[in-house]
Design a protein around this motif. Structure first.
Motif, PDB file in Angstrom:
ATOM      1  N   ALA A 244     -77.538 -20.033 -91.071  1.00 46.18           N
ATOM      2  CA  ALA A 244     -78.456 -20.942 -90.372  1.00 46.18           C
ATOM      3  C   ALA A 244     -79.411 -20.174 -89.458  1.00 46.18           C
ATOM      4  CB  ALA A 244     -77.660 -21.966 -89.572  1.00 46.18           C
ATOM      5  N   LYS A 245     -78.897 -19.149 -88.809  1.00 39.68           N
ATOM      6  CA  LYS A 245     -79.731 -18.347 -87.919  1.00 39.68           C
ATOM      7  C   LYS A 245     -80.848 -17.657 -88.691  1.00 39.68           C
ATOM      8  CE  LYS A 245     -79.423 -14.613 -84.484  1.00 39.68           C
ATOM      9  NZ  LYS A 245     -78.505 -13.663 -83.809  1.00 39.68           N
ATOM     10  N   ARG A 246     -80.528 -17.189 -89.893  1.00 41.90           N
ATOM     11  CA  ARG A 246     -81.528 -16.507 -90.708  1.00 41.90           C
ATOM     12  C   ARG A 246     -82.550 -17.489 -91.289  1.00 41.90           C
ATOM     13  NH1 ARG A 246     -79.444 -11.713 -94.544  1.00 41.90           N
ATOM     14  NH2 ARG A 246     -78.870 -10.950 -92.467  1.00 41.90           N
ATOM     15  N   ILE A 247     -82.104 -18.696 -91.604  1.00 40.10           N
ATOM     16  CA  ILE A 247     -82.990 -19.692 -92.194  1.00 40.10           C
ATOM     17  C   ILE A 247     -83.875 -20.366 -91.150  1.00 40.10           C
ATOM     18  CG2 ILE A 247     -83.039 -21.861 -93.522  1.00 40.10           C
ATOM     19  CD1 ILE A 247     -80.233 -21.026 -94.600  1.00 40.10           C
ATOM     20  N   LEU A 248     -83.381 -20.472 -89.919  1.00 38.49           N
ATOM     21  CA  LEU A 248     -84.040 -21.264 -88.874  1.00 38.49           C
ATOM     22  C   LEU A 248     -85.515 -20.968 -88.664  1.00 38.49           C
ATOM     23  CD1 LEU A 248     -83.893 -23.357 -86.610  1.00 38.49           C
ATOM     24  CD2 LEU A 248     -83.066 -21.536 -85.086  1.00 38.49           C
ATOM     25  N   PRO A 249     -85.953 -19.714 -88.537  1.00 40.82           N
ATOM     26  CA  PRO A 249     -87.389 -19.491 -88.285  1.00 40.82           C
ATOM     27  C   PRO A 249     -88.288 -20.075 -89.359  1.00 40.82           C
ATOM     28  CG  PRO A 249     -86.134 -17.486 -87.861  1.00 40.82           C
ATOM     29  CD  PRO A 249     -85.196 -18.443 -88.526  1.00 40.82           C
ATOM     30  N   LYS A 250     -87.902 -19.941 -90.624  1.00 39.06           N
ATOM     31  CA  LYS A 250     -88.716 -20.496 -91.717  1.00 39.06           C
ATOM     32  C   LYS A 250     -88.624 -22.019 -91.752  1.00 39.06           C
ATOM     33  CE  LYS A 250     -89.990 -16.440 -93.069  1.00 39.06           C
ATOM     34  NZ  LYS A 250     -91.390 -15.983 -92.852  1.00 39.06           N
ATOM     35  N   ALA A 251     -87.444 -22.548 -91.440  1.00 34.64           N
ATOM     36  CA  ALA A 251     -87.290 -23.999 -91.425  1.00 34.64           C
ATOM     37  C   ALA A 251     -88.135 -24.622 -90.315  1.00 34.64           C
ATOM     38  CB  ALA A 251     -85.820 -24.365 -91.232  1.00 34.64           C
ATOM     39  N   ALA A 252     -88.173 -23.960 -89.163  1.00 33.73           N
ATOM     40  CA  ALA A 252     -88.970 -24.472 -88.047  1.00 33.73           C
ATOM     41  C   ALA A 252     -90.442 -24.496 -88.385  1.00 33.73           C
ATOM     42  CB  ALA A 252     -88.721 -23.604 -86.797  1.00 33.73           C
ATOM     43  N   ILE A 253     -90.902 -23.501 -89.106  1.00 34.23           N
ATOM     44  CA  ILE A 253     -92.309 -23.470 -89.530  1.00 34.23           C
ATOM     45  C   ILE A 253     -92.593 -24.614 -90.503  1.00 34.23           C
ATOM     46  CG2 ILE A 253     -94.018 -22.164 -90.864  1.00 34.23           C
ATOM     47  CD1 ILE A 253     -92.747 -19.621 -89.719  1.00 34.23           C
ATOM     48  N   ALA A 254     -91.654 -24.857 -91.417  1.00 36.99           N
ATOM     49  CA  ALA A 254     -91.860 -25.895 -92.429  1.00 36.99           C
ATOM     50  C   ALA A 254     -91.999 -27.274 -91.799  1.00 36.99           C
ATOM     51  CB  ALA A 254     -90.685 -25.881 -93.415  1.00 36.99           C
ATOM     52  N   ILE A 255     -91.137 -27.597 -90.843  1.00 40.65           N
ATOM     53  CA  ILE A 255     -91.145 -28.943 -90.310  1.00 40.65           C
ATOM     54  C   ILE A 255     -92.248 -29.193 -89.288  1.00 40.65           C
ATOM     55  CG2 ILE A 255     -88.684 -29.216 -90.702  1.00 40.65           C
ATOM     56  CD1 ILE A 255     -88.327 -28.862 -87.667  1.00 40.65           C
ATOM     57  N   GLN A 256     -92.856 -28.142 -88.759  1.00 42.90           N
ATOM     58  CA  GLN A 256     -93.871 -28.374 -87.724  1.00 42.90           C
ATOM     59  C   GLN A 256     -95.304 -28.308 -88.280  1.00 42.90           C
ATOM     60  OE1 GLN A 256     -94.655 -25.157 -84.799  1.00 42.90           O
ATOM     61  NE2 GLN A 256     -93.062 -23.998 -85.854  1.00 42.90           N
ATOM     62  N   LYS A 257     -95.440 -28.191 -89.610  1.00 42.93           N
ATOM     63  CA  LYS A 257     -96.775 -28.102 -90.180  1.00 42.93           C
ATOM     64  C   LYS A 257     -97.560 -29.387 -89.908  1.00 42.93           C
ATOM     65  CE  LYS A 257     -95.501 -27.117 -94.430  1.00 42.93           C
ATOM     66  NZ  LYS A 257     -95.855 -28.496 -94.519  1.00 42.93           N
TER      67      LYS A 257
END
Length: 257
Positions: A244-257
């Protein structure tokens, strides 16, 4: 005449000396300031998201036992931990999670259930982790080559048709577990999983889909037994927290577009 000229020269020379002595003295030489090279610093990655109010960002996790967190508590699996981490970034928002996954599923099973359930195509984030059972059940690799792209296409469709909302996660390596060690074919397992991951990574790169590798984390399972669940096969809660820690930065970018 010569004496007058000497007097004039002496006068201007005196003025020059006085003016020089009235200027600030030359500062002592100091060492150049030390500039830290940003590339060599180990500062933690800081993730910032807009502090929006009361928005909902839906998350769909597609996969198999690695997605449901086999043998662990309901909130231990990586999708739940990722959801929790996203909510920590912005407590004002909600992140409803839907999971379509089951232990033992191959790419064929996942395609069939997605078609059967026909979920909504309005997810802000979709993760896909699939393939280990193709390898474990000795399915033809050509089947994965055919069905993995189909699943990525379905994931994009479910993510509002936006591939920037999709994250593919690499397959863990169960050779580095007590179960894998007891199989007697550890090198074969690792080699085949490398083949699956290499195909998925290249495919994602070719169509610009985010691919995140977590396989290296699971390959520490023999030296750090805390990364393996009590069943001796699946990742532990700790391992999933690292996912989850490794995925989080990319996931945060995806949801805030």
């Amino acid at each position: 005449m010569k004496n007058q000229f000497k007097i004039i020269v002496a006068f201007f020379l005196l003025l020059f000396i006085v003016s020089c002595s009235s200027e600030s003295p030359i500062p002592k030489t100091t060492s150049a300031p030390i500039v830290t090279n940003p590339a060599t610093t180990t500062n933690p990655v800081v993730i910032t998201v807009p502090q929006t109010q009361n928005q909902t960002f839906s998350y769909l996790a597609l996969g198999d036992s690695y997605t449901i967190g086999q043998s662990l508590c309901e909130t231990c699996k990586f999708p739940e931990q990722l959801k929790k981490s996203l909510s920590h970034l912005n407590p004002n928002n909600t992140y409803p999670l839907k999971v379509i996954a089951q232990t033992g599923w191959t790419t064929t099973n996942l395609i069939s259930v997605i078609d059967l359930q026909n979920p909504a195509s309005d997810y802000d984030l979709v993760t896909l982790l699939i393939g280990v059972n193709n390898q474990y059940q000795n399915r033809s690799f050509s089947l994965y080559e055919k069905e993995f792209p189909e699943l990525v296409t379905k994931a994009i469709a479910l993510a509002k048709g936006d591939k920037a909302n999709v994250i593919v996660i690499s397959i863990p390596d169960y050779a580095y577990t007590p179960y894998g060690q007891g199989s007697g074919i550890q090198s074969k397992i690792s080699m085949e999983i490398d083949g699956y991951n290499a195909f998925a990574k290249k495919y994602c790169s070719d169509i610009t889909i985010e691919f995140i590798s977590i396989t290296d984390i699971t390959r520490e399972g023999l030296t750090n037994t805390n990364l393996v669940a009590q069943d001796g096969l699946h990742p532990s809660e700790l391992a999933y927290s690292l996912f989850a820690k490794r995925i989080l930065p990319k996931a945060a970018i995806a949801i805030q577009k």
